[in-house]
Design a protein around this motif. Structure first.
Motif, PDB file in Angstrom:
ATOM      1  N   VAL A 102       0.752  -1.132  -0.114  1.00  0.00           N
ATOM      2  CA  VAL A 102      -0.196   0.080   0.038  1.00  0.00           C
ATOM      3  C   VAL A 102       0.931   1.244  -0.057  1.00  0.00           C
ATOM      4  O   VAL A 102       1.860   1.330   0.766  1.00  0.00           O
ATOM      5  N   TRP A 103       0.625   2.130  -1.038  1.00  0.00           N
ATOM      6  CA  TRP A 103       1.193   3.392  -0.981  1.00  0.00           C
ATOM      7  C   TRP A 103       0.503   4.603  -0.183  1.00  0.00           C
ATOM      8  O   TRP A 103      -0.655   4.671  -0.766  1.00  0.00           O
ATOM      9  N   ILE A 104       1.030   5.333   0.602  1.00  0.00           N
ATOM     10  CA  ILE A 104       0.266   6.620   1.087  1.00  0.00           C
ATOM     11  C   ILE A 104       0.838   7.848   0.261  1.00  0.00           C
ATOM     12  O   ILE A 104       2.141   7.949   0.559  1.00  0.00           O
ATOM     13  N   GLU A 105      -0.113   8.356  -0.447  1.00  0.00           N
ATOM     14  CA  GLU A 105       0.360   9.270  -1.218  1.00  0.00           C
ATOM     15  C   GLU A 105      -0.477  10.607  -0.579  1.00  0.00           C
ATOM     16  O   GLU A 105      -1.477  10.766  -0.312  1.00  0.00           O
ATOM     17  N   GLY A 106       0.182  11.441  -1.159  1.00  0.00           N
ATOM     18  CA  GLY A 106      -0.284  13.308  -0.618  1.00  0.00           C
ATOM     19  C   GLY A 106       0.682  14.231  -0.663  1.00  0.00           C
ATOM     20  O   GLY A 106       1.824  13.946  -0.674  1.00  0.00           O
ATOM     21  N   TYR A 124      -4.748   8.048  -1.001  1.00  0.00           N
ATOM     22  CA  TYR A 124      -4.632   9.321  -1.430  1.00  0.00           C
ATOM     23  C   TYR A 124      -5.116  10.156  -0.273  1.00  0.00           C
ATOM     24  O   TYR A 124      -6.343  10.160  -0.055  1.00  0.00           O
ATOM     25  N   LEU A 125      -4.472  10.697   0.486  1.00  0.00           N
ATOM     26  CA  LEU A 125      -4.603  11.711   1.637  1.00  0.00           C
ATOM     27  C   LEU A 125      -5.014  13.063   0.924  1.00  0.00           C
ATOM     28  O   LEU A 125      -4.087  13.820   0.979  1.00  0.00           O
ATOM     29  N   GLN A 126      -6.396  13.264   0.601  1.00  0.00           N
ATOM     30  CA  GLN A 126      -6.896  14.402  -0.301  1.00  0.00           C
ATOM     31  C   GLN A 126      -6.930  15.698   0.762  1.00  0.00           C
ATOM     32  O   GLN A 126      -7.409  15.769   1.512  1.00  0.00           O
ATOM     33  N   THR A 127      -5.834  16.959   0.499  1.00  0.00           N
ATOM     34  CA  THR A 127      -5.841  17.891   1.480  1.00  0.00           C
ATOM     35  C   THR A 127      -5.482  19.085   0.684  1.00  0.00           C
ATOM     36  O   THR A 127      -4.997  19.105  -0.323  1.00  0.00           O
ATOM     37  N   SER A 128      -6.366  20.078   1.122  1.00  0.00           N
ATOM     38  CA  SER A 128      -6.048  21.480   0.518  1.00  0.00           C
ATOM     39  C   SER A 128      -4.932  22.069   0.576  1.00  0.00           C
ATOM     40  O   SER A 128      -4.264  21.742   1.598  1.00  0.00           O
ATOM     41  N   PRO A 129      -4.316  22.791  -0.287  1.00  0.00           N
ATOM     42  CA  PRO A 129      -3.111  23.361  -0.329  1.00  0.00           C
ATOM     43  C   PRO A 129      -2.938  24.240   0.979  1.00  0.00           C
ATOM     44  O   PRO A 129      -2.009  24.474   1.445  1.00  0.00           O
ATOM     45  N   GLN A 130      -4.074  25.174   1.152  1.00  0.00           N
ATOM     46  CA  GLN A 130      -4.001  26.011   2.265  1.00  0.00           C
ATOM     47  C   GLN A 130      -3.790  25.494   3.665  1.00  0.00           C
ATOM     48  O   GLN A 130      -3.072  25.766   4.438  1.00  0.00           O
ATOM     49  N   THR A 131      -4.724  24.014   3.817  1.00  0.00           N
ATOM     50  CA  THR A 131      -4.250  23.242   5.046  1.00  0.00           C
ATOM     51  C   THR A 131      -2.685  22.786   5.084  1.00  0.00           C
ATOM     52  O   THR A 131      -2.375  22.941   6.193  1.00  0.00           O
ATOM     53  N   CYS A 132      -2.327  22.349   3.970  1.00  0.00           N
ATOM     54  CA  CYS A 132      -1.108  22.007   3.933  1.00  0.00           C
ATOM     55  C   CYS A 132      -0.127  23.040   4.380  1.00  0.00           C
ATOM     56  O   CYS A 132       0.974  22.816   5.012  1.00  0.00           O
ATOM     57  N   HIS A 133      -0.250  24.157   3.612  1.00  0.00           N
ATOM     58  CA  HIS A 133       0.648  25.399   4.054  1.00  0.00           C
ATOM     59  C   HIS A 133       0.674  25.707   5.663  1.00  0.00           C
ATOM     60  O   HIS A 133       1.617  25.936   6.174  1.00  0.00           O
ATOM     61  N   GLU A 134      -0.615  25.774   6.331  1.00  0.00           N
ATOM     62  CA  GLU A 134      -0.704  25.873   7.631  1.00  0.00           C
ATOM     63  C   GLU A 134      -0.254  25.012   8.609  1.00  0.00           C
ATOM     64  O   GLU A 134       0.832  25.454   9.266  1.00  0.00           O
ATOM     65  N   ARG A 135      -0.065  23.854   8.130  1.00  0.00           N
ATOM     66  CA  ARG A 135       0.490  22.624   8.930  1.00  0.00           C
ATOM     67  C   ARG A 135       1.923  22.794   8.766  1.00  0.00           C
ATOM     68  O   ARG A 135       2.844  22.466   9.503  1.00  0.00           O
ATOM     69  N   LEU A 136       2.443  23.117   7.462  1.00  0.00           N
ATOM     70  CA  LEU A 136       3.879  23.147   7.180  1.00  0.00           C
ATOM     71  C   LEU A 136       4.532  24.209   8.099  1.00  0.00           C
ATOM     72  O   LEU A 136       5.469  24.270   8.512  1.00  0.00           O
ATOM     73  N   PRO A 157       6.366  28.179  -0.701  1.00  0.00           N
ATOM     74  CA  PRO A 157       5.360  29.089  -0.782  1.00  0.00           C
ATOM     75  C   PRO A 157       3.944  28.380  -0.997  1.00  0.00           C
ATOM     76  O   PRO A 157       4.230  27.134  -1.393  1.00  0.00           O
ATOM     77  N   LEU A 158       3.094  28.997  -0.776  1.00  0.00           N
ATOM     78  CA  LEU A 158       1.478  28.407  -1.111  1.00  0.00           C
ATOM     79  C   LEU A 158       1.467  27.927  -2.574  1.00  0.00           C
ATOM     80  O   LEU A 158       0.833  27.008  -2.945  1.00  0.00           O
ATOM     81  N   GLU A 159       1.988  28.721  -3.451  1.00  0.00           N
ATOM     82  CA  GLU A 159       2.080  28.621  -4.592  1.00  0.00           C
ATOM     83  C   GLU A 159       2.674  26.965  -5.183  1.00  0.00           C
ATOM     84  O   GLU A 159       2.204  26.259  -6.168  1.00  0.00           O
ATOM     85  N   TYR A 160       3.597  26.773  -4.569  1.00  0.00           N
ATOM     86  CA  TYR A 160       4.203  25.356  -4.973  1.00  0.00           C
ATOM     87  C   TYR A 160       3.399  24.380  -4.442  1.00  0.00           C
ATOM     88  O   TYR A 160       3.259  23.280  -5.188  1.00  0.00           O
ATOM     89  N   LEU A 161       2.531  24.319  -3.245  1.00  0.00           N
ATOM     90  CA  LEU A 161       1.683  23.411  -2.672  1.00  0.00           C
ATOM     91  C   LEU A 161       0.374  23.347  -3.582  1.00  0.00           C
ATOM     92  O   LEU A 161      -0.209  22.000  -3.924  1.00  0.00           O
ATOM     93  N   GLU A 162      -0.077  24.560  -4.140  1.00  0.00           N
ATOM     94  CA  GLU A 162      -1.039  24.369  -5.292  1.00  0.00           C
ATOM     95  C   GLU A 162      -0.872  23.801  -6.428  1.00  0.00           C
ATOM     96  O   GLU A 162      -1.607  22.882  -6.962  1.00  0.00           O
ATOM     97  N   SER A 163       0.499  23.862  -7.005  1.00  0.00           N
ATOM     98  CA  SER A 163       0.760  23.216  -8.230  1.00  0.00           C
ATOM     99  C   SER A 163       1.042  21.866  -7.971  1.00  0.00           C
ATOM    100  O   SER A 163       0.547  21.064  -8.691  1.00  0.00           O
ATOM    101  N   THR A 164       1.590  21.556  -6.858  1.00  0.00           N
ATOM    102  CA  THR A 164       1.702  19.877  -6.470  1.00  0.00           C
ATOM    103  C   THR A 164       0.372  19.244  -6.403  1.00  0.00           C
ATOM    104  O   THR A 164       0.202  17.944  -6.784  1.00  0.00           O
ATOM    105  N   HIS A 165      -0.679  19.971  -5.706  1.00  0.00           N
ATOM    106  CA  HIS A 165      -1.711  19.518  -5.479  1.00  0.00           C
ATOM    107  C   HIS A 165      -2.510  19.192  -6.665  1.00  0.00           C
ATOM    108  O   HIS A 165      -3.003  17.962  -6.946  1.00  0.00           O
ATOM    109  N   PRO A 177     -10.212  12.035   2.450  1.00  0.00           N
ATOM    110  CA  PRO A 177     -10.111  13.609   2.900  1.00  0.00           C
ATOM    111  C   PRO A 177      -9.428  13.945   3.942  1.00  0.00           C
ATOM    112  O   PRO A 177      -9.904  13.123   5.204  1.00  0.00           O
ATOM    113  N   ALA A 178      -8.348  14.721   4.084  1.00  0.00           N
ATOM    114  CA  ALA A 178      -7.628  15.059   5.143  1.00  0.00           C
ATOM    115  C   ALA A 178      -7.387  16.153   5.469  1.00  0.00           C
ATOM    116  O   ALA A 178      -6.151  16.576   6.120  1.00  0.00           O
TER     117      ALA A 178
END
Length: 283
Positions: free
Chosen positions: A75-79, A203-215, A227-235, A258-259
């Motif tokens: 099993v691969w955990i992706e996100g 797939y742990l589907q997470t919004s870029p905004q949430t990822c940025h806050e956690r980061l 930056p947030l823009e990097y997370l948006e593009s990878t998302h 949903p994560a």
């Protein structure tokens, strides 16, 4: 132009395959491709059958395959970055008869005293191929390592390394086309010649905004410049690959969790999906 250090890292991929299989590349080419050939010293076999990925375009005919792997589940955990993969892995690591393989981040931070992860974030055009070549090597090592339990849960994969992070560097103009071409050639060679089994992608589907806050909260030194823009593009790359299924080869079924929720709720989501995840090879 390729740097000498990058060439060295790339050739280590071939040495890695040879070391695991205890045969030379030339002997592989001369092996009996029309029959099942047992490589007893390395515990691998050349096999002529359909891949467990269920994808006809990635059949395992003539590929190196670990012996007995069809009896186990991968099993691969992706996100995205900070999507909660570590928390998910820690939760399932308490389960018996399951092994967890995290990303080898410590290796990416220290290659004989050098930190290619930090260098890549500081100057991706200069150091992108250096880091991603090493990521490709270390992830291949993870995929090929002997399984110690009936179920393996692995943080990301060599596929997401290429489809998400290499692709993002190239599309953003931060990786020269020649570097992208070289990494693509190596990835294609690996996936053509080596069976990389997977039964389920979570797939742990997470919004870029949430990822940025956690980061920002976890304050890892190398991530402070993301930056947030990097997370948006990878998302978006993850969405195109795993949700829309419109960009790249998909090697296994996808379970979307949903994560964006807080820790107690995420632990509940993991428990709800426990049976689906742990019986992945029956899907």
């Amino acid at each position: 132009m390729m740097l000498p250090g990058c060439v060295t890292l790339l050739f280590r991929c071939v040495r890695l395959v040879s070391a695991h299989c205890a045969v030379s590349p030339s002997s592989l080419m001369s092996a009996g491709w029309n029959r099942r050939t047992w490589l007893s010293a390395g515990g691998f076999t050349l096999i002529h059958s359909r891949a467990r990925s269920r994808a006809p375009s990635h059949e395992t005919a003539g590929k190196l395959m670990r012996s007995g792997e069809d009896k186990k589940a991968v099993v691969w955990i992706e996100g995205n970055i900070a999507s909660g993969k570590t928390t998910c892995l820690e939760y399932f690591s308490k389960t018996s008869n399951l092994e967890v393989l995290t990303e080898p981040v410590s290796k990416w931070r220290n290659v004989r005293g050098h930190n290619p992860l930090a260098l890549m974030y500081q100057d991706p055009e200069r150091w992108g191929i250096t880091l991603q070549t090493y990521v490709q090597l270390t992830m291949l090592d993870r995929h090929m390592s002997p399984m110690s339990a009936p179920v393996r849960m692995m943080e990301r994969s060599i596929f997401s390394a290429k489809y998400i992070f290499v692709e993002n560097l190239f599309r953003s103009g931060k990786m020269p086309e020649v570097d992208y071409a070289v990494l693509t050639e190596w990835f294609d060679w690996i996936t053509t010649n080596i069976s990389i089994p997977v039964d389920l992608i979570v797939y742990l589907q997470t919004s870029p905004q949430t990822c940025h806050e956690r980061l920002m909260q976890r304050c890892r030194e190398e991530e402070k410049v993301i930056p947030l823009e990097y997370l948006e593009s990878t998302h978006q790359l993850y969405e195109d690959w795993l949700i829309k299924r419109s960009s790249f080869f998909l090697p296994a079924p996808v379970l979307v969790i949903p994560a964006d929720q807080d820790l107690p709720n995420m632990l509940d989501r993991y428990e709800e999906n426990r049976d689906k995840i742990l019986t992945a090879n029956n899907l």
